[in-house]
Design an enzyme around this catalytic site. Structure first.
Site, mmCIF file in Angstrom:
data_model
loop_
_atom_site.group_PDB
_atom_site.id
_atom_site.type_symbol
_atom_site.label_atom_id
_atom_site.label_comp_id
_atom_site.label_asym_id
_atom_site.label_seq_id
_atom_site.Cartn_x
_atom_site.Cartn_y
_atom_site.Cartn_z
ATOM 1 N N HIS A 125 -22.054 -24.549 56.571
ATOM 2 C CA HIS A 125 -23.273 -24.786 55.802
ATOM 3 C C HIS A 125 -24.400 -23.802 56.104
ATOM 4 C CE1 HIS A 125 -24.624 -28.446 53.201
ATOM 5 N NE2 HIS A 125 -25.004 -27.311 52.677
ATOM 6 N N ASP A 136 -24.523 -34.348 51.863
ATOM 7 C CA ASP A 136 -24.039 -34.007 53.197
ATOM 8 C C ASP A 136 -24.119 -35.247 54.083
ATOM 9 O OD1 ASP A 136 -23.550 -32.802 55.714
ATOM 10 O OD2 ASP A 136 -24.747 -31.034 55.238
ATOM 11 N N HIS A 174 -24.700 -34.957 57.111
ATOM 12 C CA HIS A 174 -25.673 -34.557 58.132
ATOM 13 C C HIS A 174 -26.980 -34.089 57.501
ATOM 14 C CE1 HIS A 174 -21.551 -33.910 59.668
ATOM 15 N NE2 HIS A 174 -22.050 -34.553 60.712
ATOM 16 N N ASP A 194 -28.821 -31.366 58.748
ATOM 17 C CA ASP A 194 -28.994 -29.914 58.908
ATOM 18 C C ASP A 194 -30.474 -29.576 59.041
ATOM 19 O OD1 ASP A 194 -26.291 -29.959 58.597
ATOM 20 O OD2 ASP A 194 -26.230 -28.923 56.674
ATOM 21 N N HIS A 197 -25.536 -24.135 61.529
ATOM 22 C CA HIS A 197 -25.296 -24.972 60.340
ATOM 23 C C HIS A 197 -26.089 -26.273 60.407
ATOM 24 C CE1 HIS A 197 -21.559 -27.528 61.791
ATOM 25 N NE2 HIS A 197 -22.483 -27.439 62.711
ATOM 26 N N ASP A 225 -21.627 -30.424 50.872
ATOM 27 C CA ASP A 225 -20.811 -30.310 52.087
ATOM 28 C C ASP A 225 -19.673 -31.318 51.979
ATOM 29 O OD1 ASP A 225 -19.750 -30.640 54.705
ATOM 30 O OD2 ASP A 225 -21.613 -29.903 55.579
ATOM 31 N N ASP A 228 -17.971 -32.712 54.021
ATOM 32 C CA ASP A 228 -17.912 -33.787 55.016
ATOM 33 C C ASP A 228 -18.708 -35.025 54.604
ATOM 34 O OD1 ASP A 228 -20.615 -33.515 55.826
ATOM 35 O OD2 ASP A 228 -20.113 -32.263 57.554
ATOM 36 N N GLU A 282 -17.705 -26.064 53.912
ATOM 37 C CA GLU A 282 -16.971 -26.806 54.941
ATOM 38 C C GLU A 282 -15.600 -27.315 54.487
ATOM 39 O OE1 GLU A 282 -18.034 -26.867 58.087
ATOM 40 O OE2 GLU A 282 -20.216 -26.667 58.016
#
Length: 305
Positions: free
Chosen positions: A101, A128, A130, A132, A145, A232, A234, A277
């Site tokens: 990312h 995402d 996360h 970030d 990232h 992303d 994930d 990712e």
């Protein structure tokens, strides 16, 4: 359906993450048939390239432990920003394939540069698990990232915040997260202070996904003129996307993600996107890359009926 000139930009950069393999993401997405899929929708692939020549992470020095591989990441993302800027200026839709990312630094800088030239307000949809949103002060890992969106919003190392051109790339009040479920304590505070909008997995459970999608669409329609989608893999539950660097249980379903992309496409506001990712080393029969292709197709106008 509105047909577009599409520029696919491969960014096989995995310097921003600690689990390697996302540098093979672009190849996996290519093998999953992205070109044929987009052309079947009537789009024209005007350009297909990778703006970086890069040594594998294993052969580079990591440098600053709070921002590992800063130099090669800044160099690669500056090249990416130039590519994205020129694509958009030519009226094409840049679709960037990662990599990790950290490439968002380059994509968002390029998109922001064009939005400013055209006097348009830029919004970012950040799909995402996360945030970030760490800075060198808050980062537990030192992986860039995890610092890329905060830097795009003007927080963190000057090398990152001033990438491609000086100053903030996107106003945090125009940033919307969906599917978030793993935030570090320090970045949580920064996100609250910055004023980003966040729809976590708990919000999705509480309200149901269609209600969240409505709010996301309303958010962009009331805040922005153009939208960049940063996706992303994930964010998805590992059941649907095992091939990703940081798989986290209790994520979004493939159906939810596909719906979100379709609804974003319907706004007519999305002018650029990146999918990051995809890690084929951890994948099962390339299914994560296949899903990435489906998501791109929905975002670029595919309808089921």
């Amino acid at each position: 359906m509105h047909t577009m000139n599409i520029h696919i930009i491969e960014m096989p950069l995995d310097f921003g993450a600690s689990r390697h393999g996302s540098d093979m993401g672009p190849s996996a997405i290519r093998l999953a048939g992205i070109r044929a899929k987009l052309e079947s929708l009537g789009h024209t692939l005007v350009k297909y390239n990778s703006p970086i020549q890069i040594n594998p992470q294993e052969y580079e020095e990591s440098g600053n432990p709070k921002a590992k591989y800063l130099k090669p990441i800044v160099n690669a993302c500056t090249e990416l920003a130039k590519e994205v800027d020129s694509s958009l200026s030519d009226g094409a839709f840049p679709l960037v394939l990662g990599g990790d990312h950290s490439i968002a630094l380059g994509t968002i800088a390029g998109v922001s540069s064009v939005a400013q030239k055209q006097h348009k307000k830029l919004g970012v949809l950040y799909v995402d698990a996360h945030g970030d949103f760490n800075t060198p002060e808050t980062t537990p890992s030192g992986n860039i990232h995890g610092e890329c969106l905060s830097a795009s919003c003007g927080l963190g190392l000057p090398e990152l915040t001033n990438l491609y051109f000086d100053g903030q790339k996107v106003d945090p009040h125009n940033v919307c997260f969906v599917g978030t479920r793993d935030l570090d304590p320090g970045e949580k505070v920064l996100m609250h202070e910055a004023g980003v909008t966040v729809f976590t997995m708990s919000d999705i459970e509480r309200q149901g996904f269609p209600a969240i999608v409505k709010q996301v669409i309303l958010f962009f329609k009331t805040h922005c003129d153009v939208v960049h989608v940063s996706f992303d893999m994930d964010v998805l539950d590992p059941m649907f996307a095992p091939g990703t660097g940081i798989p986290l249980p209790a994520g979004m379903t493939n159906r939810e993600a596909l719906l979100l992309m379709e609804e974003m496409s319907n706004t007519g506001m999305v002018k650029s996107a990146e999918i990051v990712e995809v890690n084929p080393i951890l994948d099962v029969r390339n299914q994560t890359a296949v899903l990435a292709v489906e998501l791109a197709a929905r975002l670029l106008g595919e309808k089921l009926y």
